[in-house]
Design a protein around this motif. Structure first.
Motif, PDB file in Angstrom:
ATOM      1  N   ASP A   1      78.257  47.537   4.260  1.00 52.63           N
ATOM      2  CA  ASP A   1      77.195  47.708   5.261  1.00 52.63           C
ATOM      3  C   ASP A   1      76.522  49.071   5.105  1.00 52.63           C
ATOM      4  OD1 ASP A   1      77.877  45.221   6.289  1.00 52.63           O
ATOM      5  OD2 ASP A   1      79.365  46.081   7.657  1.00 52.63           O
TER       6      ASP A   1
ATOM      7  N   LYS B   1      74.016  49.100   2.312  1.00 59.56           N
ATOM      8  CA  LYS B   1      72.747  48.446   2.630  1.00 59.56           C
ATOM      9  C   LYS B   1      71.759  49.416   3.258  1.00 59.56           C
ATOM     10  CE  LYS B   1      74.880  43.920   3.307  1.00 59.56           C
ATOM     11  NZ  LYS B   1      75.221  42.848   4.276  1.00 59.56           N
TER      12      LYS B   1
ATOM     13  N   ALA C   1      66.077  51.268  -0.719  1.00 60.66           N
ATOM     14  CA  ALA C   1      65.951  49.964  -1.376  1.00 60.66           C
ATOM     15  C   ALA C   1      65.776  50.075  -2.879  1.00 60.66           C
ATOM     16  CB  ALA C   1      64.778  49.198  -0.765  1.00 60.66           C
TER      17      ALA C   1
ATOM     18  N   ILE D   1      69.489  49.909  -4.458  1.00 57.28           N
ATOM     19  CA  ILE D   1      70.321  48.723  -4.301  1.00 57.28           C
ATOM     20  C   ILE D   1      70.161  47.700  -5.424  1.00 57.28           C
ATOM     21  CG2 ILE D   1      70.878  46.795  -2.773  1.00 57.28           C
ATOM     22  CD1 ILE D   1      71.777  49.558  -1.849  1.00 57.28           C
TER      23      ILE D   1
ATOM     24  N   PRO E   1      76.676  46.640  -4.459  1.00 57.47           N
ATOM     25  CA  PRO E   1      77.436  47.313  -3.402  1.00 57.47           C
ATOM     26  C   PRO E   1      78.908  47.518  -3.725  1.00 57.47           C
ATOM     27  CG  PRO E   1      75.936  45.705  -2.459  1.00 57.47           C
ATOM     28  CD  PRO E   1      75.864  45.527  -3.940  1.00 57.47           C
TER      29      PRO E   1
END
Length: 259
Positions: free
Chosen positions: A67, A70, A74, A77, A82
């Motif tokens: 989490d 996240k 962006a 990612i 992750p």
């Protein structure tokens, strides 16, 4: 003393006077490591089917880290899965482990490929005193971090018995418990832990504290004597636990509730 001068010293890569199948062990190690690395890499980049009901794959624990990832920009990612933000800890712990060093030095670097077998690079071997192998000395710090991850895996194993607020036992519950137990036996048989509990003492009988340390050191030593066995069992179990959770989450097969 004169006899020691006649001992044959292997010269040249692979040269040896041994007549046994010394190459089988490093070959099996290379295959075993290779299969695990390929599977783990696939799962990290797949980034799916890691949770079902109360079960969480050990590759993706602790879940709160996912989490947090996240929340990263962006732009990062899409390029960094992750799970990679978690797995560098257990991967670093195993990569710097004393047993694994011997295993992959022989299996992948052939340096040396076996006892009394000529190694790759001739006389240029300089041990772990230069980069990147000097990083192996970070093992004790990886042990501390891996112990934190292990605590979360124990939490996940306990949660695996909670089915919608009710106690229950599924095959997955037992798989996750078996996995964390094997990981614990491997982690607490570690040379770094053995040194931490007793290796820094000069006298085991000089005080009540040192006597207690000696008792712990004895137990850790018994695990340490089978460190290779626990290393392979825990490596297999963590891969199988992930495979089980993935299979149930993807619908490949159904988890069996024992009660």
């Amino acid at each position: 003393m004169e006899a020691t001068k006649d001992v044959v010293k292997p010269e040249g890569f692979g040269v040896t006077a041994r007549r046994d199948a010394w190459w089988i062990e490093p070959m099996l190690v290379a295959i075993g490591f290779g299969l695990f690395i390929v599977y783990a890499t696939f799962r990290v980049f797949e980034n799916n089917y890691y949770e079902w009901g109360p079960y969480l794959s050990p590759f993706f624990s602790p879940k709160f880290m996912l989490d947090l990832v996240k929340m990263l920009p962006a732009a990062i990612i899409p390029y960094v899965p992750p799970a990679a933000f978690i797995l560098w800890i257990p991967a670093g712990f195993r990569a710097t482990c004393y047993y694994y060093r011997k295993a992959y030095y022989r299996a992948y670097f052939a340096d040396p490929p076996g006892c009394s077998v000529g190694h790759f690079g001739g006389e240029k071997y300089c041990g772990e005193t230069s980069f990147p192998f000097i990083l192996q000395n970070l093992h004790r710090y990886f042990f501390y971090l891996a112990t934190i991850v292990l605590a979360f895996l124990w939490y996940d194993a306990i949660i695996a018995f909670n089915f919608d607020g009710h106690f229950g036992v599924g095959v997955g519950s037992l798989v996750l418990v078996a996995n964390v137990m094997l990981l614990s036996l491997y982690s607490f048989g570690c040379h770094a832990w053995r040194h931490l509990v007793g290796g820094r003492l000069d006298c085991f009988s000089c005080s009540a504290t040192s006597k207690q340390s000696f008792k712990i050191w004895e137990r850790v030593t018994k695990l340490n004597e089978h460190h290779m066995f626990w290393a392979w069992c825990s490596l297999f179990s963590v891969g199988f636990a992930d495979f089980y959770v993935r299979s149930v989450a993807s619908g490949l097969f159904t988890d069996i509730r024992l009660f």
